[in-house]
Structure formats: structure tokens, C-alpha cells
Design an enzyme around this catalytic site. Structure first.
Site, PDB file in Angstrom:
ATOM      1  N   ASN A  15       0.814  -1.227   0.000  1.00  0.00           N
ATOM      2  CA  ASN A  15       0.000   0.000   0.000  1.00  0.00           C
ATOM      3  C   ASN A  15       0.843   1.271   0.000  1.00  0.00           C
ATOM      4  O   ASN A  15       0.363   2.339  -0.370  1.00  0.00           O
ATOM      5  CB  ASN A  15      -0.966   0.010   1.193  1.00  0.00           C
ATOM      6  N   ARG A  16       2.110   1.160   0.430  1.00  0.00           N
ATOM      7  CA  ARG A  16       2.946   2.380   0.433  1.00  0.00           C
ATOM      8  C   ARG A  16       4.432   2.016   0.395  1.00  0.00           C
ATOM      9  O   ARG A  16       4.802   0.840   0.507  1.00  0.00           O
ATOM     10  CB  ARG A  16       2.635   3.268   1.635  1.00  0.00           C
ATOM     11  N   ASP A  52      -2.555  -9.397   8.435  1.00  0.00           N
ATOM     12  CA  ASP A  52      -1.518  -8.872   9.317  1.00  0.00           C
ATOM     13  C   ASP A  52      -0.436  -9.938   9.423  1.00  0.00           C
ATOM     14  O   ASP A  52      -0.745 -11.082   9.813  1.00  0.00           O
ATOM     15  CB  ASP A  52      -2.142  -8.571  10.692  1.00  0.00           C
ATOM     16  N   VAL A  53       0.792  -9.591   9.096  1.00  0.00           N
ATOM     17  CA  VAL A  53       1.849 -10.616   9.088  1.00  0.00           C
ATOM     18  C   VAL A  53       2.202 -11.108  10.490  1.00  0.00           C
ATOM     19  O   VAL A  53       2.930 -12.093  10.631  1.00  0.00           O
ATOM     20  CB  VAL A  53       3.131 -10.149   8.342  1.00  0.00           C
ATOM     21  N   TYR A 144      15.318  -3.623  15.704  1.00  0.00           N
ATOM     22  CA  TYR A 144      15.202  -3.610  14.237  1.00  0.00           C
ATOM     23  C   TYR A 144      16.374  -4.327  13.574  1.00  0.00           C
ATOM     24  O   TYR A 144      16.194  -5.162  12.687  1.00  0.00           O
ATOM     25  CB  TYR A 144      15.118  -2.153  13.781  1.00  0.00           C
TER      26      TYR A 144
HETATM   27  P1  NDP Z   1       6.845   2.065   5.326  1.00  0.00           P
HETATM   28  O1  NDP Z   1       6.785   2.338   6.784  1.00  0.00           O
HETATM   29  O2  NDP Z   1       6.618   3.155   4.330  1.00  0.00           O
HETATM   30  O3  NDP Z   1       5.870   0.838   4.956  1.00  0.00           O
HETATM   31  C1  NDP Z   1       5.853  -0.323   5.741  1.00  0.00           C
HETATM   32  C2  NDP Z   1       4.835  -1.273   5.136  1.00  0.00           C
HETATM   33  O4  NDP Z   1       4.765  -2.447   5.952  1.00  0.00           O
HETATM   34  C3  NDP Z   1       3.432  -0.670   5.106  1.00  0.00           C
HETATM   35  O5  NDP Z   1       2.750  -1.133   3.975  1.00  0.00           O
HETATM   36  C4  NDP Z   1       2.827  -1.262   6.368  1.00  0.00           C
HETATM   37  O6  NDP Z   1       1.422  -1.305   6.393  1.00  0.00           O
HETATM   38  C5  NDP Z   1       3.409  -2.670   6.290  1.00  0.00           C
HETATM   39  N1  NDP Z   1       3.260  -3.366   7.557  1.00  0.00           N
HETATM   40  C6  NDP Z   1       3.832  -3.041   8.740  1.00  0.00           C
HETATM   41  N2  NDP Z   1       3.434  -3.920   9.694  1.00  0.00           N
HETATM   42  C7  NDP Z   1       2.603  -4.804   9.082  1.00  0.00           C
HETATM   43  C8  NDP Z   1       1.876  -5.933   9.533  1.00  0.00           C
HETATM   44  N3  NDP Z   1       1.922  -6.335  10.799  1.00  0.00           N
HETATM   45  N4  NDP Z   1       1.122  -6.619   8.639  1.00  0.00           N
HETATM   46  C9  NDP Z   1       1.069  -6.232   7.341  1.00  0.00           C
HETATM   47  N5  NDP Z   1       1.722  -5.161   6.857  1.00  0.00           N
HETATM   48  C10 NDP Z   1       2.483  -4.453   7.724  1.00  0.00           C
HETATM   49  O7  NDP Z   1       8.273   1.405   5.130  1.00  0.00           O
HETATM   50  P2  NDP Z   1       9.239   1.305   3.867  1.00  0.00           P
HETATM   51  O8  NDP Z   1       8.472   1.192   2.610  1.00  0.00           O
HETATM   52  O9  NDP Z   1      10.284   2.317   4.025  1.00  0.00           O
HETATM   53  O10 NDP Z   1       9.918  -0.115   4.206  1.00  0.00           O
HETATM   54  C11 NDP Z   1       9.555  -1.336   3.576  1.00  0.00           C
HETATM   55  C12 NDP Z   1      10.546  -2.405   4.014  1.00  0.00           C
HETATM   56  O11 NDP Z   1      11.862  -1.966   3.683  1.00  0.00           O
HETATM   57  C13 NDP Z   1      10.540  -2.638   5.520  1.00  0.00           C
HETATM   58  O12 NDP Z   1      10.728  -3.998   5.782  1.00  0.00           O
HETATM   59  C14 NDP Z   1      11.712  -1.825   6.005  1.00  0.00           C
HETATM   60  O13 NDP Z   1      12.212  -2.322   7.203  1.00  0.00           O
HETATM   61  C15 NDP Z   1      12.672  -1.992   4.852  1.00  0.00           C
HETATM   62  N6  NDP Z   1      13.688  -0.962   4.765  1.00  0.00           N
HETATM   63  C16 NDP Z   1      13.381   0.358   4.565  1.00  0.00           C
HETATM   64  C17 NDP Z   1      14.390   1.279   4.467  1.00  0.00           C
HETATM   65  C18 NDP Z   1      14.144   2.718   4.229  1.00  0.00           C
HETATM   66  O14 NDP Z   1      15.130   3.466   4.184  1.00  0.00           O
HETATM   67  N7  NDP Z   1      12.926   3.185   4.043  1.00  0.00           N
HETATM   68  C19 NDP Z   1      15.796   0.901   4.604  1.00  0.00           C
HETATM   69  C20 NDP Z   1      16.007  -0.483   4.791  1.00  0.00           C
HETATM   70  C21 NDP Z   1      14.990  -1.369   4.864  1.00  0.00           C
HETATM   71  P3  NDP Z   1       0.564  -0.047   7.016  1.00  0.00           P
HETATM   72  O15 NDP Z   1       0.570   1.024   5.953  1.00  0.00           O
HETATM   73  O16 NDP Z   1      -0.773  -0.648   7.254  1.00  0.00           O
HETATM   74  O17 NDP Z   1       1.273   0.371   8.267  1.00  0.00           O
END
Ligand code: NDP
Length: 238
Positions: A15-16, A52-53, A144
């Protein structure tokens, strides 16, 4: 359609952020793309199943719903993740356990469910989204970084277990990518990261999506158990 098109692909959290960009890239390549997501709006062409994971039953139900429409999942990307940054002394059990449950156990639940169809089909691609912080470490990120380092062991054990069945399991380790997750960091910390990145810029969500798509594609058939950094040199290959 390209040679790699038309597969059943599942990306969690499309979704994002990074997950959204990954899903959009697979859609553009002509794949059948689905997501397990909690909230928000999905990109065009992505089939969504709420889930939800952190919850096994919810993951299994979402897979069943998706596979009924798209067929067995051939490419799975465990992307959903959270941060709960806090200095060690102030980090609560809940801060630690929530991050492990989402980032590490969540990826396990997703990979385990996906493996059923992959083993039957004798092919599959598993991509786990880790972080440069897994091996680099980060103050305030004991929870983390432990969760993200765990994904490396997970991918390597998956490789040893499933490698002979045409299934690859790899880790993508993004550095500092411009998304909501990193925009939440204090400006001082953002500036410090920028100074440490040899490429001299933050990454884009598409930088990460491109690496994921490569690992899921036909040219990466012999790459497995690998950690692919997408970090502008921040982690120097680790
Ligand atoms: P965002 O915070 O923008 O997005 C996180 C996503 O994970 C959202 O879609 C969120 O859903 C979903 N999510 C979180 N918890 C759950 C859950 N329990 N069940 C289902 N969905 C869940 O993060 P990013 O896009 O930046 O990050 C994506 C991945 O990349 C992550 O694993 C992050 O750790 C990793 N990452 C990101 C970096 C960065 O610089 N941005 C760097 C290194 C790694 P919802 O919208 O409902 O909360």
C-alpha cells in the site's frame, strides 16, 4: 509480455513505500500481483487481501484468497516491516517483540506458506527485505537490526533446504531510502547518514524495486542465499 511475465507474485505491504514500488514494477512487467496489506489504498492492478503478518491465521487466509484468483504464488517478497527505535535502556519488551514479530516472524510466516506451492511446482523465488542496519548496526535499533539480521540466516537456511527444488531465497538490504520510515528520523540523523553514503544521495523506492525484480527474474536463477545491498555504498557490500 516479457519472458518473465505472467507469474503469480505476492508482495506484503504494497500500500505504500518500498512495497508499493515493488508491486508497481511487477505489474508493469505483466505479472499477476497481489498483496497482503493492513490499510490504505493499493496501486492499480494489485489484488489485495487484508491481513496482518503478525498473525498466522490471517496470513494463511490471505494466501488462500489470493491463490484462488492468481494461482499458487511463484514469487514472494516479504516487505512488511516496522521500526520502534529506542535506546537499549529504554526499549521495552513490547518494542523488541513487536519488531521481531513483524519483521522476522512475519517473513517466516509468509515464506512458510508460500513454500507449499513452490515445492509442489518445483520452482519459486523468495525475496526478504532486510536493511543495511542488519549488519552495520544502528544506535536505538537493537530490535530492528536483530530482526533484519535474522532474515539473512533465514534466507540461507531456506536456500539449503529448498535450493534443490528450483527455489531461490535472497535478501535485499536497502540503505537509506526516501520513504515515510526514514522521513520520521530526526533531521540530524538524516544528515549524518547522507554524509556517510558514498553515492552522495538517499536511495529511491525504485532503486530497491529494480533489485527485487532482478532477483525474481530469469537472469537470477543461480543467485541464492545472497545479500544484495541497495545502499549507495553505505554498508560496503555487507
Ligand atoms: P513504510 O513504513 O513506508 O511501509 C511499511 C509497510 O509495511 C506498510 O505497507 C505497512 O502497512 C506494512 N506493515 C507493517 N506492519 C505490518 C503488519 N503487521 N502486517 C502487514 N503489513 C504491515 O516502510 P518502507 O516502505 O520504508 O519499508 C519497507 C521495508 O523496507 C521494511 O521492511 C523496512 O524495514 C525496509 N527498509 C526500509 C528502508 C528505508 O530506508 N525506508 C531501509 C532499509 C529497509 P501499514 O501502511 O498498514 O502500516
Amino acid at each position: 509480455m516479457s519472458e518473465q511475465s505472467g507469474r503469480s507474485v505476492l508482495v506484503t505491504g504494497a500500500n505504500r513505500g518500498i512495497g508499493r514500488a515493488i508491486a508497481e514494477r511487477f505489474v508493469a512487467a505483466g505479472d499477476r500481483v497481489a498483496t497482503i496489506y493492513r490499510s490504505g489504498e493499493l496501486p492499480d492492478g494489485v489484488l489485495g487481501a487484508r491481513g496482518d503478518v503478525r498473525d498466522t491465521a490471517s496470513v494463511d487466509a490471505a494466501f488462500t484468497e489470493i491463490e484462488a484468483q492468481h494461482g499458487p504464488v511463484e514469487v514472494v517478497v516479504a516487505n512488511a516491516g516496522v521500526t520502534r527505535d529506542q535506546l537499549l535502556m529504554r526499549m521495552s519488551d513490547d518494542d523488541f517483540e513487536t519488531v521481531i514479530d513483524t519483521n522476522l516472524t512475519g517473513a517466516f510466516r509468509v515464506a512458510r506458506r508460500a513454500s507449499k506451492g513452490m515445492i509442489r511446482a518445483r520452482r519459486g523465488r523468495i525475496v526478504l527485505i532486510s536493511s543495511v542496519v542488519a549488519l552495520y548496526g544502528g544506535p536505538g535499533q537493537v530490535n530492528y537490526s536483530a530482526s533484519k539480521a535474522g532474515l539473512v540466516g533465514m534466507a540461507r537456511s531456506l536456500t539449503r533446504e529448498l535450493g534443490g527444488r528450483g527455489i531461490t531465497a535472497n535478501v535485499v538490504a536497502p540503505g537509506f531510502i526516501d520513504t515515510a520510515m526514514t522521513q520520521a528520523l530526526p533531521e540530524k540523523q538524516q544528515a549524518a547518514y547522507l554524509g556517510a553514503i558514498p553515492a552522495g544521495r538517499f536511495g529511491t523506492v525504485d532503486d530497491v524495486a529494480a533489485a527485487v525484480q532482478f532477483l525474481a527474474g530469469p537472469d537470477a536463477a543461480y543467485i541464492t542465499g545472497a545479500v544484495i545491498p541497495v545502499d549507495g555504498g553505505l554498508g560496503m557490500g555487507h
